[in-house]
Motif scaffolding. Structure first.
Motif, PDB file in Angstrom:
ATOM      1  N   GLU A  52       0.907  -1.349   0.030  1.00 16.32           N
ATOM      2  CA  GLU A  52       0.072  -0.027  -0.057  1.00 16.32           C
ATOM      3  C   GLU A  52       0.987   1.262   0.021  1.00 16.32           C
ATOM      4  O   GLU A  52       0.475   2.187  -0.732  1.00 16.32           O
ATOM      5  CB  GLU A  52      -0.736  -0.079   1.328  1.00 16.32           C
ATOM      6  N   ARG A  53       1.949   1.287   0.735  1.00 16.53           N
ATOM      7  CA  ARG A  53       2.791   2.545   0.930  1.00 16.53           C
ATOM      8  C   ARG A  53       3.957   2.559  -0.079  1.00 16.53           C
ATOM      9  O   ARG A  53       4.818   3.376   0.033  1.00 16.53           O
ATOM     10  CB  ARG A  53       3.151   2.598   2.416  1.00 16.53           C
ATOM     11  N   GLY A  54       4.109   1.558  -0.730  1.00 17.51           N
ATOM     12  CA  GLY A  54       5.152   1.620  -1.771  1.00 17.51           C
ATOM     13  C   GLY A  54       6.690   1.567  -1.178  1.00 17.51           C
ATOM     14  O   GLY A  54       7.667   2.224  -1.441  1.00 17.51           O
ATOM     15  N   LEU A  55       6.693   0.622  -0.071  1.00 16.63           N
ATOM     16  CA  LEU A  55       7.915   0.566   0.635  1.00 16.63           C
ATOM     17  C   LEU A  55       9.063  -0.321   0.086  1.00 16.63           C
ATOM     18  O   LEU A  55       8.671  -1.367  -0.665  1.00 16.63           O
ATOM     19  CB  LEU A  55       8.025   0.106   1.929  1.00 16.63           C
ATOM     20  N   ASP A  56      10.179   0.035  -0.106  1.00 10.72           N
ATOM     21  CA  ASP A  56      11.340  -0.559  -0.562  1.00 10.72           C
ATOM     22  C   ASP A  56      12.050  -1.628   0.300  1.00 10.72           C
ATOM     23  O   ASP A  56      12.540  -2.562  -0.123  1.00 10.72           O
ATOM     24  CB  ASP A  56      12.212   0.286  -1.621  1.00 10.72           C
ATOM     25  N   PHE A  57      12.201  -1.243   1.479  1.00 13.12           N
ATOM     26  CA  PHE A  57      12.811  -1.865   2.501  1.00 13.12           C
ATOM     27  C   PHE A  57      12.469  -1.313   3.923  1.00 13.12           C
ATOM     28  O   PHE A  57      11.808  -0.311   3.612  1.00 13.12           O
ATOM     29  CB  PHE A  57      14.579  -1.979   2.412  1.00 13.12           C
ATOM     30  N   SER A  58      12.627  -1.987   4.919  1.00 16.27           N
ATOM     31  CA  SER A  58      11.873  -1.627   6.279  1.00 16.27           C
ATOM     32  C   SER A  58      12.459  -2.161   7.302  1.00 16.27           C
ATOM     33  O   SER A  58      13.777  -2.760   7.085  1.00 16.27           O
ATOM     34  CB  SER A  58      10.719  -2.622   6.252  1.00 16.27           C
ATOM     35  N   GLY A  59      12.220  -1.685   8.409  1.00 15.19           N
ATOM     36  CA  GLY A  59      12.618  -2.122   9.628  1.00 15.19           C
ATOM     37  C   GLY A  59      11.685  -1.955  10.721  1.00 15.19           C
ATOM     38  O   GLY A  59      10.849  -1.045  10.942  1.00 15.19           O
ATOM     39  N   ILE A  60      11.778  -3.003  11.820  1.00 20.74           N
ATOM     40  CA  ILE A  60      10.701  -3.166  12.745  1.00 20.74           C
ATOM     41  C   ILE A  60      11.334  -2.843  14.264  1.00 20.74           C
ATOM     42  O   ILE A  60      12.023  -3.841  14.734  1.00 20.74           O
ATOM     43  CB  ILE A  60      10.078  -4.486  12.634  1.00 20.74           C
ATOM     44  N   LYS A  61      10.813  -2.078  14.973  1.00 24.46           N
ATOM     45  CA  LYS A  61      11.304  -1.703  16.212  1.00 24.46           C
ATOM     46  C   LYS A  61      11.298  -3.124  17.246  1.00 24.46           C
ATOM     47  O   LYS A  61      12.195  -3.460  17.661  1.00 24.46           O
ATOM     48  CB  LYS A  61      10.999  -0.682  16.892  1.00 24.46           C
ATOM     49  N   GLY A  62      10.245  -3.437  17.420  1.00 22.94           N
ATOM     50  CA  GLY A  62       9.914  -4.729  18.061  1.00 22.94           C
ATOM     51  C   GLY A  62       9.951  -4.875  19.569  1.00 22.94           C
ATOM     52  O   GLY A  62       9.094  -4.630  20.214  1.00 22.94           O
ATOM     53  N   GLN A  63      11.179  -4.167  20.150  1.00 20.75           N
ATOM     54  CA  GLN A  63      11.475  -4.147  21.394  1.00 20.75           C
ATOM     55  C   GLN A  63      11.138  -2.946  22.045  1.00 20.75           C
ATOM     56  O   GLN A  63      11.709  -1.828  21.382  1.00 20.75           O
ATOM     57  CB  GLN A  63      12.795  -4.543  21.900  1.00 20.75           C
ATOM     58  N   PRO A  64      10.653  -2.430  23.237  1.00 19.31           N
ATOM     59  CA  PRO A  64      10.217  -3.663  24.135  1.00 19.31           C
ATOM     60  C   PRO A  64       8.625  -3.898  23.827  1.00 19.31           C
ATOM     61  O   PRO A  64       8.102  -4.915  24.212  1.00 19.31           O
ATOM     62  CB  PRO A  64      10.408  -3.065  25.246  1.00 19.31           C
ATOM     63  N   GLU A  65       7.752  -2.973  23.025  1.00 21.90           N
ATOM     64  CA  GLU A  65       6.418  -3.024  23.093  1.00 21.90           C
ATOM     65  C   GLU A  65       5.946  -4.395  22.497  1.00 21.90           C
ATOM     66  O   GLU A  65       4.970  -4.860  23.265  1.00 21.90           O
ATOM     67  CB  GLU A  65       5.661  -1.890  22.365  1.00 21.90           C
ATOM     68  N   LEU A  66       6.278  -4.594  21.336  1.00 18.09           N
ATOM     69  CA  LEU A  66       5.803  -5.883  20.810  1.00 18.09           C
ATOM     70  C   LEU A  66       6.179  -7.129  21.408  1.00 18.09           C
ATOM     71  O   LEU A  66       5.524  -8.136  21.722  1.00 18.09           O
ATOM     72  CB  LEU A  66       6.204  -6.040  19.252  1.00 18.09           C
ATOM     73  N   THR A  67       7.582  -7.152  21.738  1.00 16.55           N
ATOM     74  CA  THR A  67       7.974  -8.305  22.487  1.00 16.55           C
ATOM     75  C   THR A  67       7.570  -8.565  24.036  1.00 16.55           C
ATOM     76  O   THR A  67       7.802  -9.806  24.430  1.00 16.55           O
ATOM     77  CB  THR A  67       9.741  -8.130  22.482  1.00 16.55           C
ATOM     78  N   GLU A  68       6.862  -7.554  24.458  1.00 12.84           N
ATOM     79  CA  GLU A  68       6.648  -7.697  25.732  1.00 12.84           C
ATOM     80  C   GLU A  68       4.954  -7.936  25.856  1.00 12.84           C
ATOM     81  O   GLU A  68       4.226  -8.420  26.932  1.00 12.84           O
ATOM     82  CB  GLU A  68       6.957  -6.582  26.653  1.00 12.84           C
ATOM     83  N   HIS A  69       4.298  -7.432  24.844  1.00 16.81           N
ATOM     84  CA  HIS A  69       2.709  -7.396  24.992  1.00 16.81           C
ATOM     85  C   HIS A  69       2.061  -8.100  23.734  1.00 16.81           C
ATOM     86  O   HIS A  69       0.781  -8.322  23.686  1.00 16.81           O
ATOM     87  CB  HIS A  69       2.353  -5.870  24.914  1.00 16.81           C
ATOM     88  N   PHE A  70       2.721  -8.310  22.638  1.00 13.47           N
ATOM     89  CA  PHE A  70       2.136  -8.797  21.402  1.00 13.47           C
ATOM     90  C   PHE A  70       2.751 -10.329  20.812  1.00 13.47           C
ATOM     91  O   PHE A  70       2.196 -11.227  21.133  1.00 13.47           O
ATOM     92  CB  PHE A  70       2.188  -7.966  20.225  1.00 13.47           C
ATOM     93  N   ALA A  71       4.020 -10.017  20.251  1.00 11.33           N
ATOM     94  CA  ALA A  71       4.719 -11.244  19.960  1.00 11.33           C
ATOM     95  C   ALA A  71       6.033 -10.758  19.379  1.00 11.33           C
ATOM     96  O   ALA A  71       6.034  -9.632  18.975  1.00 11.33           O
ATOM     97  CB  ALA A  71       3.922 -12.052  18.770  1.00 11.33           C
ATOM     98  N   THR A  72       6.984 -11.386  19.243  1.00  4.25           N
ATOM     99  CA  THR A  72       8.330 -11.110  18.636  1.00  4.25           C
ATOM    100  C   THR A  72       8.205 -11.092  17.017  1.00  4.25           C
ATOM    101  O   THR A  72       7.073 -11.841  16.369  1.00  4.25           O
ATOM    102  CB  THR A  72       9.249 -12.131  19.054  1.00  4.25           C
ATOM    103  N   MET A  73       8.962 -10.497  16.562  1.00  2.50           N
ATOM    104  CA  MET A  73       8.863 -10.179  15.031  1.00  2.50           C
ATOM    105  C   MET A  73       9.755 -11.293  14.186  1.00  2.50           C
ATOM    106  O   MET A  73      10.198 -11.134  13.112  1.00  2.50           O
ATOM    107  CB  MET A  73       9.042  -8.877  14.596  1.00  2.50           C
ATOM    108  N   ASP A  74      10.328 -12.256  14.874  1.00  3.15           N
ATOM    109  CA  ASP A  74      11.469 -13.109  14.538  1.00  3.15           C
ATOM    110  C   ASP A  74      10.851 -13.747  13.001  1.00  3.15           C
ATOM    111  O   ASP A  74      11.684 -13.947  12.117  1.00  3.15           O
ATOM    112  CB  ASP A  74      11.809 -14.040  15.499  1.00  3.15           C
ATOM    113  N   VAL A  75       9.804 -14.442  13.256  1.00  2.00           N
ATOM    114  CA  VAL A  75       9.291 -15.104  11.912  1.00  2.00           C
ATOM    115  C   VAL A  75       9.046 -14.136  10.957  1.00  2.00           C
ATOM    116  O   VAL A  75       9.115 -14.495   9.548  1.00  2.00           O
ATOM    117  CB  VAL A  75       8.085 -15.892  12.207  1.00  2.00           C
TER     118      VAL A  75
END
Length: 471
Positions: free
Chosen positions: A248-271
């Motif tokens: 949708e946003r036409g992204l060419d490459f990316s990065g995901i912060k992950g820690q600590p919000e997702l890794t403590e309250h949602f799931a890790t982004m490893d997969v």
């Protein structure tokens, strides 16, 4: 494959050009054949440059073909001002190539032209050799691949999911500097959008993916707490969500912060990160989408440059430990090593047969799977774009990934975090030098020796090169 323009420069005296034209054309044809045989798309000029008018018109026609690099070819003595006019008519990087046939002064022509370009500050690379010389063809190819990679950065967009992770200054770059120096824009995206989209993602597709992983992986080690089928599917739905956002946003490459919000309250982004970086998923082959864990901007930029040069996935890892007794480094990170690195095979089943999905460790209360394997052995180019006093530098080295017998591998991984992926690397740099000088905790790697391309890319980007060897 790179697109290479070839423009042959001649003598401006009609009677001399008439005598030399056949010789020049034969040399150009031989060079073009060699470049095509090496897999390049070659755009030869429509005429030999023997006048000021042709210097401009031929160079413009070649430039209009959107070449990655333009070769100015010197088989004979050539009027230097033709080179100046042709150079002004193209914006691509320039490679001046001289024939070394001693019957004609091609070297003289190249040196006169190169000196003239030096006087006006037009950067260029100089090469020489017979048109069918393999070393010359490879050097031209390296320049072209570097130029193509650098050009591909301009006008691209980096998707930054979340902000600075855990106070990690080296993961954050100046967006103005990125646009000015690399032509890369940064799209800021809150991690909440990823969470929201993941909750809406296709549950049937997530179940299909989970079953594919279970069928092909070396093991999916559910423990009923940190790793359950539901948590694995949440990670897969995160992958599906970010794929939608990328499109949708036409992204060419990316990065995901992950820690600590997702890794403590949602799931890790490893997969999620592993399969974004892989050249396949459960639906078959796909493009690699370079994605850096911890939203590491300079890491992602390095990876994108490496990927554009090599065409392969790019390793992302922490420099976890130096085994001084073995002179090897354990490159290990809780985020992603693309599963492709497990065997570096075009067949995902061959790679996944060496990959375990383990429950996440205590750092990450939200749980999910960590994607564990030991990277396949082989020669690697390693490095990273880092900054010193605000100025970019490319820190570059060659190395070798190693793997050992099962007992030794187990002994080594157990000394750090066995649930995470590992690459055991022997680097062509003394440990003391590396630890004293390397400018980040993250490092990146691609197979083979692509240092020539990266040297050229650093020059094109205006980036200082810090290349380390044991010599």
């Amino acid at each position: 494959m790179a697109r290479i323009g070839v423009v042959s420069i001649s003598d401006g005296r009609d009677h001399v050009h008439a005598r030399n034209a056949g010789f020049i054309q034969s040399k150009q044809d031989a060079l073009v054949r060699s470049l095509v045989a090496a897999g390049h798309d070659v755009v030869p000029g429509p005429d030999l440059v023997s006048s000021n008018v042709l210097a401009t018109s031929v160079a413009r026609e070649v430039a209009a073909a959107d070449v990655d690099v333009t070769v100015f070819y010197y088989a004979v003595w050539s009027f230097p001002h033709f080179t100046m006019l042709a150079a002004d008519a193209t914006r691509s990087p320039l490679v001046l190539v001289a024939s070394t046939d001693p019957t004609e002064p091609g070297l003289v022509g190249m040196l006169a032209a190169g000196g003239a370009l030096d006087q006006i500050g037009r950067t260029h690379t100089r090469l020489w050799g017979a048109p069918d010389e393999a070393e010359l063809v490879e050097k031209i190819g390296a320049q072209a691949r570097a130029a193509g990679a650098v050009a591909s950065l301009r006008g691209s967009t980096f998707g930054r999911f979340g902000g600075r992770p855990m106070g990690m200054n080296t993961a954050v770059a100046n967006t103005d500097q990125w646009m000015r120096q690399f032509g890369v824009d940064v799209e800021e995206i809150d991690q909440y959008e990823l969470v929201r989209r993941a909750e809406l993602a296709d549950a049937g597709e997530a179940a299909k993916a989970r079953e594919w992983i279970e069928a092909h992986a070396a093991g999916v080690h559910y423990d009923g707490k940190k790793l359950t089928p539901e948590l694995l599917e949440r990670q897969i739905r995160s992958y599906l969500a970010i794929r939608d956002i990328i499109a949708e946003r036409g992204l060419d490459f990316s990065g995901i912060k992950g820690q600590p919000e997702l890794t403590e309250h949602f799931a890790t982004m490893d997969v999620t990160e592993a399969f974004l970086n892989d050249p396949y998923d459960w639906n078959g082959p796909k493009d690699v989408h370079v994605t850096a864990t911890e939203a590491d901007m300079d890491g992602a930029l390095t990876m994108q440059l490496f990927h554009r040069i090599s065409g392969t996935p790019v390793l992302f890892a922490d420099v976890r430990h130096y085994h001084a007794d073995r002179d090897i480094w354990d490159l290990c990170n809780s985020g992603q090593h693309a599963t492709w690195f497990a065997a570096r095979s075009d067949d995902p089943a061959e790679n996944l047969a060496k990959v375990h999905f383990y429950p996440e460790v205590f750092f990450f209360p939200a749980g999910g799977a960590s994607v564990q394997h030991i990277a396949a052995p082989g020669q690697m180019t390693l490095g990273r774009l880092t900054r010193e006093s605000g100025e970019y530098r490319l820190q570059l080295m060659l190395g070798e990934f190693e793997s050992y017998d099962d007992a030794t591998n187990t002994e080594l991984v157990n000394q750090s975090t066995p649930e995470w992926p590992h690459a055991f690397a022997r680097l062509d740099v003394p440990g003391e030098t590396f630890l004293s000088k390397f400018g980040a905790n993250h490092i990146h790697a691609v197979p083979g020796d692509v240092r020539a391309e990266l040297r050229a890319a650093a020059a094109l980007l205006g980036v200082r090169l810090d290349e380390w060897t044991r010599g």
